[in-house]
Motif scaffolding. Structure first.
Motif, PDB file in Angstrom:
ATOM      1  N   ALA A  53       0.867  -1.143   0.062  1.00 54.43           N
ATOM      2  CA  ALA A  53       0.135  -0.191  -0.010  1.00 54.43           C
ATOM      3  C   ALA A  53       0.970   1.273  -0.183  1.00 54.43           C
ATOM      4  O   ALA A  53       0.614   2.132  -0.726  1.00 54.43           O
ATOM      5  CB  ALA A  53      -0.887  -0.179   1.307  1.00 54.43           C
ATOM      6  N   VAL A  54       2.082   1.201   0.772  1.00 53.08           N
ATOM      7  CA  VAL A  54       2.622   2.473   0.981  1.00 53.08           C
ATOM      8  C   VAL A  54       3.367   2.771  -0.350  1.00 53.08           C
ATOM      9  O   VAL A  54       3.507   3.631  -1.036  1.00 53.08           O
ATOM     10  CB  VAL A  54       3.809   2.196   2.131  1.00 53.08           C
ATOM     11  N   VAL A  55       4.135   1.796  -0.863  1.00 54.66           N
ATOM     12  CA  VAL A  55       4.917   1.800  -2.130  1.00 54.66           C
ATOM     13  C   VAL A  55       3.949   2.143  -3.430  1.00 54.66           C
ATOM     14  O   VAL A  55       4.495   2.808  -4.087  1.00 54.66           O
ATOM     15  CB  VAL A  55       5.891   0.487  -2.369  1.00 54.66           C
ATOM     16  N   GLY A  56       2.829   1.084  -3.196  1.00 54.97           N
ATOM     17  CA  GLY A  56       1.969   1.375  -4.701  1.00 54.97           C
ATOM     18  C   GLY A  56       1.487   2.679  -4.746  1.00 54.97           C
ATOM     19  O   GLY A  56       1.347   3.134  -5.684  1.00 54.97           O
ATOM     20  N   ASN A  57       0.750   3.180  -3.428  1.00 51.64           N
ATOM     21  CA  ASN A  57       0.248   4.606  -3.732  1.00 51.64           C
ATOM     22  C   ASN A  57       1.249   5.490  -3.941  1.00 51.64           C
ATOM     23  O   ASN A  57       0.759   6.419  -4.663  1.00 51.64           O
ATOM     24  CB  ASN A  57      -0.271   4.860  -2.194  1.00 51.64           C
ATOM     25  N   TYR A  58       2.524   5.543  -3.231  1.00 49.05           N
ATOM     26  CA  TYR A  58       3.430   6.511  -3.639  1.00 49.05           C
ATOM     27  C   TYR A  58       3.715   6.559  -5.482  1.00 49.05           C
ATOM     28  O   TYR A  58       3.649   7.410  -6.200  1.00 49.05           O
ATOM     29  CB  TYR A  58       4.744   6.418  -2.960  1.00 49.05           C
ATOM     30  N   LEU A  59       4.157   5.223  -5.965  1.00 48.44           N
ATOM     31  CA  LEU A  59       4.473   5.116  -7.295  1.00 48.44           C
ATOM     32  C   LEU A  59       3.388   5.380  -8.062  1.00 48.44           C
ATOM     33  O   LEU A  59       3.679   5.615  -9.358  1.00 48.44           O
ATOM     34  CB  LEU A  59       5.164   3.487  -7.426  1.00 48.44           C
ATOM     35  N   LEU A  60       2.063   4.871  -8.090  1.00 46.00           N
ATOM     36  CA  LEU A  60       0.978   5.031  -8.699  1.00 46.00           C
ATOM     37  C   LEU A  60       0.657   6.807  -9.105  1.00 46.00           C
ATOM     38  O   LEU A  60       0.446   6.986  -9.866  1.00 46.00           O
ATOM     39  CB  LEU A  60      -0.293   4.437  -8.283  1.00 46.00           C
ATOM     40  N   VAL A  61       0.752   7.485  -7.835  1.00 48.10           N
ATOM     41  CA  VAL A  61       0.663   8.773  -7.876  1.00 48.10           C
ATOM     42  C   VAL A  61       1.669   9.430  -8.759  1.00 48.10           C
ATOM     43  O   VAL A  61       1.302  10.249  -9.526  1.00 48.10           O
ATOM     44  CB  VAL A  61       0.228   9.553  -6.533  1.00 48.10           C
ATOM     45  N   VAL A  62       2.688   9.437  -8.363  1.00 46.91           N
ATOM     46  CA  VAL A  62       3.917   9.923  -9.058  1.00 46.91           C
ATOM     47  C   VAL A  62       4.214   9.620 -10.412  1.00 46.91           C
ATOM     48  O   VAL A  62       4.405  10.339 -11.370  1.00 46.91           O
ATOM     49  CB  VAL A  62       5.307   9.396  -8.413  1.00 46.91           C
ATOM     50  N   GLY A  63       3.984   8.296 -10.769  1.00 44.39           N
ATOM     51  CA  GLY A  63       3.847   7.664 -12.127  1.00 44.39           C
ATOM     52  C   GLY A  63       2.941   8.200 -13.087  1.00 44.39           C
ATOM     53  O   GLY A  63       3.145   8.554 -14.045  1.00 44.39           O
ATOM     54  N   ALA A  64       1.670   8.351 -12.515  1.00 47.14           N
ATOM     55  CA  ALA A  64       0.634   9.018 -13.336  1.00 47.14           C
ATOM     56  C   ALA A  64       0.933  10.270 -13.670  1.00 47.14           C
ATOM     57  O   ALA A  64       0.639  10.884 -14.775  1.00 47.14           O
ATOM     58  CB  ALA A  64      -0.705   8.923 -12.435  1.00 47.14           C
ATOM     59  N   LEU A  65       1.679  11.172 -12.756  1.00 44.66           N
ATOM     60  CA  LEU A  65       1.805  12.493 -13.190  1.00 44.66           C
ATOM     61  C   LEU A  65       2.980  12.555 -14.203  1.00 44.66           C
ATOM     62  O   LEU A  65       3.121  13.047 -15.065  1.00 44.66           O
ATOM     63  CB  LEU A  65       2.586  13.428 -11.856  1.00 44.66           C
ATOM     64  N   ARG A  66       3.953  11.697 -14.046  1.00 45.59           N
ATOM     65  CA  ARG A  66       5.142  11.589 -15.018  1.00 45.59           C
ATOM     66  C   ARG A  66       4.687  10.978 -16.349  1.00 45.59           C
ATOM     67  O   ARG A  66       5.197  11.543 -17.479  1.00 45.59           O
ATOM     68  CB  ARG A  66       6.313  10.613 -14.633  1.00 45.59           C
ATOM     69  N   LEU A  67       3.558  10.214 -16.373  1.00 45.44           N
ATOM     70  CA  LEU A  67       2.978   9.674 -17.678  1.00 45.44           C
ATOM     71  C   LEU A  67       2.267  10.647 -18.366  1.00 45.44           C
ATOM     72  O   LEU A  67       2.407  10.788 -19.489  1.00 45.44           O
ATOM     73  CB  LEU A  67       2.080   8.355 -17.169  1.00 45.44           C
ATOM     74  N   THR A  68       1.489  11.462 -17.839  1.00 50.83           N
ATOM     75  CA  THR A  68       0.409  12.394 -18.303  1.00 50.83           C
ATOM     76  C   THR A  68       0.804  13.897 -18.349  1.00 50.83           C
ATOM     77  O   THR A  68       0.452  14.588 -19.014  1.00 50.83           O
ATOM     78  CB  THR A  68      -0.927  12.075 -17.579  1.00 50.83           C
ATOM     79  N   GLY A  69       1.538  14.006 -17.026  1.00 52.43           N
ATOM     80  CA  GLY A  69       1.760  15.621 -16.852  1.00 52.43           C
ATOM     81  C   GLY A  69       0.618  16.218 -16.330  1.00 52.43           C
ATOM     82  O   GLY A  69       0.473  17.525 -16.200  1.00 52.43           O
ATOM     83  N   SER A  70      -0.472  15.586 -15.952  1.00 49.40           N
ATOM     84  CA  SER A  70      -1.909  16.204 -15.493  1.00 49.40           C
ATOM     85  C   SER A  70      -1.953  15.793 -13.946  1.00 49.40           C
ATOM     86  O   SER A  70      -1.778  14.697 -13.560  1.00 49.40           O
ATOM     87  CB  SER A  70      -3.116  15.442 -16.150  1.00 49.40           C
ATOM     88  N   ARG A  71      -1.809  16.877 -13.161  1.00 46.38           N
ATOM     89  CA  ARG A  71      -2.212  16.658 -11.472  1.00 46.38           C
ATOM     90  C   ARG A  71      -3.483  16.134 -11.339  1.00 46.38           C
ATOM     91  O   ARG A  71      -3.349  15.480 -10.405  1.00 46.38           O
ATOM     92  CB  ARG A  71      -1.919  18.267 -11.115  1.00 46.38           C
ATOM     93  N   VAL A  72      -4.435  16.302 -12.369  1.00 45.58           N
ATOM     94  CA  VAL A  72      -5.881  15.924 -11.845  1.00 45.58           C
ATOM     95  C   VAL A  72      -5.799  14.353 -12.022  1.00 45.58           C
ATOM     96  O   VAL A  72      -6.075  13.601 -11.105  1.00 45.58           O
ATOM     97  CB  VAL A  72      -6.906  16.482 -12.873  1.00 45.58           C
ATOM     98  N   VAL A  73      -5.133  13.834 -13.141  1.00 45.58           N
ATOM     99  CA  VAL A  73      -4.925  12.341 -13.415  1.00 45.58           C
ATOM    100  C   VAL A  73      -4.098  11.817 -12.202  1.00 45.58           C
ATOM    101  O   VAL A  73      -4.362  10.489 -11.755  1.00 45.58           O
ATOM    102  CB  VAL A  73      -4.337  12.014 -14.763  1.00 45.58           C
ATOM    103  N   ALA A  74      -2.925  12.431 -11.866  1.00 44.34           N
ATOM    104  CA  ALA A  74      -2.005  11.922 -10.782  1.00 44.34           C
ATOM    105  C   ALA A  74      -2.845  11.694  -9.465  1.00 44.34           C
ATOM    106  O   ALA A  74      -2.392  10.715  -8.821  1.00 44.34           O
ATOM    107  CB  ALA A  74      -0.808  12.938 -10.479  1.00 44.34           C
ATOM    108  N   VAL A  75      -3.748  12.598  -9.048  1.00 45.46           N
ATOM    109  CA  VAL A  75      -4.496  12.377  -7.964  1.00 45.46           C
ATOM    110  C   VAL A  75      -5.504  11.122  -7.830  1.00 45.46           C
ATOM    111  O   VAL A  75      -5.791  10.834  -6.775  1.00 45.46           O
ATOM    112  CB  VAL A  75      -5.212  13.721  -7.336  1.00 45.46           C
TER     113      VAL A  75
END
Length: 130
Positions: free
Chosen positions: A44-66
């Motif tokens: 949960a700790v590692v996955g939540n961090y990586l999913l949020v940061v990865g979504a930002l890097r992939l899309t550049g969208s803060r909304v998608v990252a959240v």
């Protein structure tokens, strides 16, 4: 990034976050040789961090990252409520209760930390690069 690819990336982030949260919830009572193993807390700790940061890097969208953090929270919290049949997935007593509490608490902290980083990060330029 085009609007269609942004929507697809958002959908992928939501699906992965929902799937991961569901798997983590069902890993809560994981035991090896009769000993409770809190693997879901670590994931949960590692996955939540990586999913949020990865979504930002992939899309550049803060909304998608959240979105992954919100989806994880909805799935994790809904696992703590009783179903109409009376079943309870995430229990709150004994050693398993401590693991469940750590799962919820540390998972939310990791997601909040990642969301804070995403929202505090400088915006990337939208226009064409030189």
């Amino acid at each position: 990034m085009s609007r269609a690819s942004l929507v697809l990336a958002a959908l992928a982030a939501v699906l992965v976050a929902g799937w991961l949260a569901l798997v983590e919830v069902f890993w809560l009572p994981l035991r090896v040789a009769g000993v409770l193993v809190p693997l879901s807390v670590l994931v949960a700790v590692v996955g939540n961090y990586l999913l949020v940061v990865g979504a930002l890097r992939l899309t550049g969208s803060r909304v998608v990252a959240v979105l992954p953090a919100v989806v994880w929270l909805v799935v994790a919290v809904s696992a703590t409520t009783r179903r109409p049949e009376g079943d309870l997935v995430a229990v709150g007593s004994g050693g398993l209760g401590a693991v469940t509490l750590a799962f919820l608490g540390l998972g939310v902290v990791a997601a909040a930390f990642a969301v804070g980083q995403v929202l505090a990060a400088p915006r990337r330029p939208v226009g064409p690069r030189a």
